[in-house]
Design a protein around this motif. Structure first.
Motif, mmCIF file in Angstrom:
data_model
loop_
_atom_site.group_PDB
_atom_site.id
_atom_site.type_symbol
_atom_site.label_atom_id
_atom_site.label_comp_id
_atom_site.label_asym_id
_atom_site.label_seq_id
_atom_site.Cartn_x
_atom_site.Cartn_y
_atom_site.Cartn_z
ATOM 1 N N CYS A 52 15.645 40.711 67.815
ATOM 2 C CA CYS A 52 16.144 40.322 66.500
ATOM 3 C C CYS A 52 15.982 38.825 66.298
ATOM 4 N N GLU A 53 15.729 38.454 65.060
ATOM 5 C CA GLU A 53 15.688 37.051 64.667
ATOM 6 C C GLU A 53 16.582 36.879 63.445
ATOM 7 N N VAL A 54 17.487 35.923 63.518
ATOM 8 C CA VAL A 54 18.446 35.684 62.448
ATOM 9 C C VAL A 54 18.425 34.196 62.095
ATOM 10 N N THR A 55 18.375 33.903 60.794
ATOM 11 C CA THR A 55 18.417 32.519 60.330
ATOM 12 C C THR A 55 19.773 32.246 59.682
ATOM 13 N N LEU A 56 20.437 31.204 60.135
ATOM 14 C CA LEU A 56 21.757 30.816 59.645
ATOM 15 C C LEU A 56 21.643 29.489 58.880
ATOM 16 N N SER A 57 22.353 29.409 57.755
ATOM 17 C CA SER A 57 22.354 28.179 56.945
ATOM 18 C C SER A 57 23.784 27.813 56.590
ATOM 19 N N TRP A 58 24.074 26.516 56.526
ATOM 20 C CA TRP A 58 25.413 26.079 56.170
ATOM 21 C C TRP A 58 25.369 24.720 55.460
ATOM 22 N N ARG A 59 26.430 24.472 54.731
ATOM 23 C CA ARG A 59 26.595 23.206 54.036
ATOM 24 C C ARG A 59 28.001 22.694 54.319
ATOM 25 N N GLY A 60 28.123 21.499 54.756
ATOM 26 C CA GLY A 60 29.423 20.923 55.078
ATOM 27 C C GLY A 60 29.488 19.472 54.723
ATOM 28 N N LYS A 61 30.591 18.835 55.119
ATOM 29 C CA LYS A 61 30.775 17.431 54.777
ATOM 30 C C LYS A 61 29.763 16.530 55.475
ATOM 31 N N ASP A 62 29.209 17.044 56.577
ATOM 32 C CA ASP A 62 28.198 16.262 57.287
ATOM 33 C C ASP A 62 26.786 16.589 56.835
ATOM 34 N N GLY A 63 26.665 17.412 55.798
ATOM 35 C CA GLY A 63 25.349 17.768 55.287
ATOM 36 C C GLY A 63 25.037 19.226 55.499
ATOM 37 N N THR A 64 23.787 19.552 55.317
ATOM 38 C CA THR A 64 23.346 20.937 55.454
ATOM 39 C C THR A 64 22.613 21.124 56.771
ATOM 40 N N GLY A 65 22.492 22.376 57.168
ATOM 41 C CA GLY A 65 21.780 22.681 58.398
ATOM 42 C C GLY A 65 21.329 24.126 58.438
ATOM 43 N N THR A 66 20.374 24.383 59.245
ATOM 44 C CA THR A 66 19.888 25.750 59.470
ATOM 45 C C THR A 66 19.646 25.939 60.960
ATOM 46 N N ARG A 67 19.737 27.175 61.401
ATOM 47 C CA ARG A 67 19.440 27.489 62.783
ATOM 48 C C ARG A 67 18.881 28.896 62.874
ATOM 49 N N LYS A 68 17.843 29.049 63.651
ATOM 50 C CA LYS A 68 17.236 30.361 63.875
ATOM 51 C C LYS A 68 17.556 30.789 65.297
ATOM 52 N N VAL A 69 18.153 31.967 65.445
ATOM 53 C CA VAL A 69 18.498 32.486 66.763
ATOM 54 C C VAL A 69 17.700 33.755 67.027
ATOM 55 N N SER A 70 17.324 33.936 68.293
ATOM 56 C CA SER A 70 16.544 35.110 68.696
ATOM 57 C C SER A 70 17.292 35.863 69.778
ATOM 58 N N TYR A 71 17.317 37.185 69.652
ATOM 59 C CA TYR A 71 18.025 38.038 70.598
ATOM 60 C C TYR A 71 17.071 39.095 71.151
ATOM 61 N N MET A 72 17.269 39.438 72.406
ATOM 62 C CA MET A 72 16.630 40.611 73.017
ATOM 63 C C MET A 72 17.691 41.354 73.788
ATOM 64 N N PHE A 73 17.782 42.663 73.550
ATOM 65 C CA PHE A 73 18.774 43.455 74.272
ATOM 66 C C PHE A 73 18.313 44.898 74.340
ATOM 67 N N VAL A 74 18.962 45.653 75.208
ATOM 68 C CA VAL A 74 18.630 47.067 75.396
ATOM 69 C C VAL A 74 19.760 47.897 74.821
ATOM 70 N N GLU A 75 19.415 48.699 73.814
ATOM 71 C CA GLU A 75 20.416 49.520 73.133
ATOM 72 C C GLU A 75 19.683 50.553 72.288
ATOM 73 N N PRO A 76 20.122 51.790 72.263
ATOM 74 C CA PRO A 76 19.470 52.779 71.394
ATOM 75 C C PRO A 76 19.508 52.328 69.936
ATOM 76 N N HIS A 77 18.375 52.516 69.271
ATOM 77 C CA HIS A 77 18.304 52.105 67.863
ATOM 78 C C HIS A 77 18.908 53.212 66.994
#
Length: 263
Positions: free
Chosen positions: A83-108
Motif C-alpha cells: 500500500c502507498e498512502v499520501t498524507l497532507s496537513w496544514r498547521g501553524k508551521d506551514g503545510t506538509g505532505t508525506r508518502k508512506v509505504s506498507y508491505m504486509f501479509v494478510e488475506p485480501h
C-alpha cells in the motif's frame, strides 16, 4: 550397448562442460542486481514508515488536521499486500505532505479504510491506523523478504561456485585417454545438473543446460554413456549429440552407426 563402447577412439579426448561457469556467474550477477534492488527498495521505501510507527505506536492518536489525499493498495497472490498512502496537513508551521509505504501479509478481503494518526508531542511524525495496526506484521514481512532475498543471492553464488569447481574437474579429465563406460542416470540436480552413478554406487554430478539430454545406452536399465579414466575417478556423462567431447567426423559417424547396431 557394447558396440557403442567399442566404437569410441582410444586416444586423448578433449571434453567440454555441458554448462560453463560463465553463465552461472552472469546469473549470479543478475540475481545480485535484482535482489539487491529489492533489498534497497525495502530499506528506502518501507523502512522510514516503520521507523516512524515504532516511535509513535504508544502515543498515536487520530489527527483530524491531517488528510489522506491519495491511497492505493495492490494484492499479490491474495496474501501479499503493498500500500502507498499520501498524507497532507496544514498547521501553524506551514503545510506538509508525506508518502508512506506498507508491505504486509494478510488475506485480501476488500478495500481498507485509512485514518491519519500522529503523536501530539511530535506533530511532524504522522502515520495511519492501517500501518500501526499491522506494525508487527510489517516488521515480520520486511525481515522475511530480506532473508528470502539474501538466501536466493547466496544460493545463486553457491551454484556458480559449484559450476566453477566442475569446470576444473572437466579440465583435469580433458586430454586423457578416457574409456567409454555405462553409468546409471540418477536424476536431475539443481542448477540444473545431471547425477550419474557408477557400478560401485559412487555418484557424480555435472552441470548441464536444461535442453541437454544424456546419451542413452539402455533405457530399461537407466544406463547412459560416460567417459572415465581407466584408473578410476569421476565418470563424465555425454549428451545425446556428443557435444561434450571433441570428435572427428569419422569418429562421430562410427559411434552413431554403432548406436543402432544390435549389441
Amino acid at each position: 550397448m557394447t558396440p557403442v563402447l567399442a566404437a569410441f577412439p582410444q586416444r586423448p579426448l578433449t571434453l567440454k562442460p555441458g554448462r560453463g561457469a560463465l553463465g552461472g556467474w552472469m546469473t549470479t550477477l543478475a540475481g545480485l542486481l535484482l535482489f539487491g534492488a529489492f533489498l534497497a527498495m525495502l530499506a528506502i521505501e518501507i523502512g522510514p514508515a516503520l521507523r516512524t510507527d515504532l516511535q509513535i505506536r504508544d502515543q498515536a492518536v487520530p489527527a483530524p488536521q491531517v488528510r489522506v489525499t491519495d491511497g492505493r493498495c495492490r494484492s499479490r497472490l491474495f496474501l501479499f499486500q503493498s500500500c502507498e498512502v499520501t498524507l497532507s496537513w496544514r498547521g501553524k508551521d506551514g503545510t506538509g505532505t508525506r508518502k508512506v509505504s506498507y508491505m504486509f501479509v494478510e488475506p485480501h478481503m476488500g478495500s481498507w479504510s485509512v485514518q491519519a494518526m500522529m503523536d501530539p508531542s511530535r506533530p511532524d511524525l504522522v502515520s495511519t491506523d492501517l500501518g500501526l495496526d499491522r506494525l508487527w506484521n510489517r516488521i515480520a514481512t520486511l525481515v522475511g523478504g530480506a532473508i528470502f532475498a539474501l538466501v536466493l543471492i547466496f544460493g545463486l553464488f553457491l551454484v556458480a561456485r559449484k559450476a566453477q569447481a566442475k569446470k576444473r574437474e572437466v579440465k583435469a579429465l580433458s586430454g586423457r585417454a578416457l574409456r567409454a563406460v555405462p553409468v546409471r542416470f540418477a536424476g536431475w540436480g539443481d542448477g540444473p545438473s545431471w547425477r550419474v552413478q557408477d557400478e560401485h554406487g559412487a555418484t557424480f554430478e555435472w552441470p548441464v543446460r536444461k535442453s541437454d539430454k544424456p546419451f542413452v545406452l539402455d533405457e530399461a536399465r537407466g544406463l547412459v554413456l560416460a567417459l572415465r579414466d581407466p584408473a578410476g575417478g569421476p565418470a563424465f556423462p555425454l549428451d545425446e549429440k556428443l557435444r561434450f567431447v571433441q570428435l572427428t567426423a569419422e569418429e562421430r559417424a562410427r559411434i552413431e552407426a554403432a548406436r543402432w547396431r544390435p549389441g
